[in-house]
Design a protein around this motif. Structure first.
Motif, PDB file in Angstrom:
ATOM      1  N   UNK A  83       8.558  12.187  24.705  1.00 34.59           N
ATOM      2  CA  UNK A  83       8.212  12.623  23.353  1.00 34.59           C
ATOM      3  C   UNK A  83       6.815  12.078  23.056  1.00 34.59           C
ATOM      4  N   UNK A  84       5.896  12.947  22.674  1.00 32.02           N
ATOM      5  CA  UNK A  84       4.572  12.465  22.268  1.00 32.02           C
ATOM      6  C   UNK A  84       4.530  12.312  20.750  1.00 32.02           C
ATOM      7  N   UNK A  85       3.659  11.428  20.297  1.00 34.81           N
ATOM      8  CA  UNK A  85       3.505  11.183  18.861  1.00 34.81           C
ATOM      9  C   UNK A  85       2.025  10.976  18.551  1.00 34.81           C
ATOM     10  N   UNK A  86       1.517  11.758  17.616  1.00 35.39           N
ATOM     11  CA  UNK A  86       0.149  11.602  17.126  1.00 35.39           C
ATOM     12  C   UNK A  86       0.203  11.395  15.615  1.00 35.39           C
ATOM     13  N   UNK A  87      -0.595  10.447  15.146  1.00 35.47           N
ATOM     14  CA  UNK A  87      -0.600  10.129  13.709  1.00 35.47           C
ATOM     15  C   UNK A  87      -2.027   9.936  13.217  1.00 35.47           C
ATOM     16  N   UNK A  88      -2.236  10.290  11.981  1.00 34.92           N
ATOM     17  CA  UNK A  88      -3.480   9.936  11.308  1.00 34.92           C
ATOM     18  C   UNK A  88      -3.184   9.690   9.838  1.00 34.92           C
ATOM     19  N   UNK A  89      -3.892   8.746   9.287  1.00 37.74           N
ATOM     20  CA  UNK A  89      -3.675   8.376   7.894  1.00 37.74           C
ATOM     21  C   UNK A  89      -4.605   7.252   7.500  1.00 37.74           C
ATOM     22  N   UNK A  90      -4.198   6.468   6.511  1.00 35.43           N
ATOM     23  CA  UNK A  90      -4.984   5.351   6.014  1.00 35.43           C
ATOM     24  C   UNK A  90      -4.071   4.143   5.866  1.00 35.43           C
ATOM     25  N   UNK A  91      -4.517   3.019   6.413  1.00 34.37           N
ATOM     26  CA  UNK A  91      -3.715   1.806   6.324  1.00 34.37           C
ATOM     27  C   UNK A  91      -3.669   1.291   4.887  1.00 34.37           C
ATOM     28  N   UNK A  92      -2.808   0.305   4.675  1.00 33.30           N
ATOM     29  CA  UNK A  92      -2.663  -0.269   3.342  1.00 33.30           C
ATOM     30  C   UNK A  92      -3.947  -0.971   2.896  1.00 33.30           C
ATOM     31  N   UNK A  93      -4.821  -1.368   3.857  1.00 34.37           N
ATOM     32  CA  UNK A  93      -6.104  -1.986   3.500  1.00 34.37           C
ATOM     33  C   UNK A  93      -7.222  -0.956   3.398  1.00 34.37           C
TER      34      UNK A  93
END
Length: 258
Positions: A83-93
């Motif tokens: 299973x592949x997983x790609x993520x993008x977002x913004x950390x809590x900092x």
């Protein structure tokens, strides 16, 4: 005495005669012509150049070492797909991040197969319903040192046909560390039913293909988790693909010894 006086007078007379009878000095003679310069000698032939020394041979490049053999059990733990997983977002900092990985290690002990590498089919009037339970580890499974996992539970009717219906889809990510370029990380732990939970939206489960003979399942997925639904405090985009071989349990024979 008379003789001596006579000889003295004679000598004086001779001296006077010589003095009075000498001629005038002649003119200086013409200077001699300068001698012709001698012809320059022919230049000697240049000596032959010495031969250049031969260049030394370059040393041979060292040979690349051969890839090491897979460790014991590696092939067995990865032969059922990934299973592949790609993520993008913004950390809590407030630091943006992107992350990509592949969960490809599957359990082989019997008590986990039904939860993590299992398919069950039920015949219906319209065709077949399939329950897929899929789980893969980030590394070789271990109950102490390696707990990074990605679980999927998909219930779908008639996959790959015009009557395909996704009845439920639950995912769970546990103990996965997202490590940034700045050597900071956060741990992702979340679980949702992406079909019904309001914290998950923009859901796409596409290209479902299942071969009932080989138990080979493939599909793509994508969704967004709300800021309140994950530990970053910001929206998190998740996507990837599933390419797995599942196992189907056969019924046990009756125990005639009981």
């Amino acid at each position: 005495m008379k003789l001596l006086k006579f000889m003295g007078v004679a000598l004086v007379a001779m001296a006077l005669c010589l003095s009075s009878c000498s001629g005038e000095d002649g003119k200086d003679g013409i200077n001699g012509l300068d001698g012709v310069d001698g012809t320059n000698g022919i230049n000697g032939t240049n000596g032959a150049d010495g031969a250049d020394g031969a260049d030394g041979q370059d040393g041979m490049d060292g040979m690349d070492g051969q890839d090491g053999a897979n460790g014991v059990g590696f092939d067995e733990l990865t032969k059922f797909g990934y299973i592949t997983l790609e993520m993008d977002g913004t950390r809590v900092d407030n630091v943006a991040f992107q992350d990509s990985t592949s969960f490809r290690f599957s359990p082989i002990n019997a008590d986990q197969l039904a939860q993590l590498n299992f398919v069950n089919s039920t015949e219906t009037e319209e065709g077949y319903d399939y329950q897929f339970n899929i789980g893969r580890f980030l590394s070789a499974p271990d109950n102490v040192y390696q707990e990074s996992t990605f679980h999927l539970s998909l219930n779908v009717s008639n996959p790959g046909t015009e009557n395909e219906t996704i009845n439920s889809f639950i995912y769970a990510v546990g103990g996965y560390a997202v490590i940034g370029d700045d050597n900071k990380y956060f741990v992702l732990n979340s679980s949702y039913d992406v079909i019904s939970d309001e914290n998950v939206f923009n859901v796409e489960i596409t290209d479902i293909t299942y071969d009932a003979e080989t138990k080979h399942l493939t599909f793509n997925y994508a969704w967004t988790v709300s800021a309140l639904g994950n530990g970053t405090g910001n929206e998190l985009n998740m996507s990837g693909m599933v390419d797995v071989i599942l196992l189907e349990e056969v019924e046990e024979a009756p125990n005639n010894n009981i």
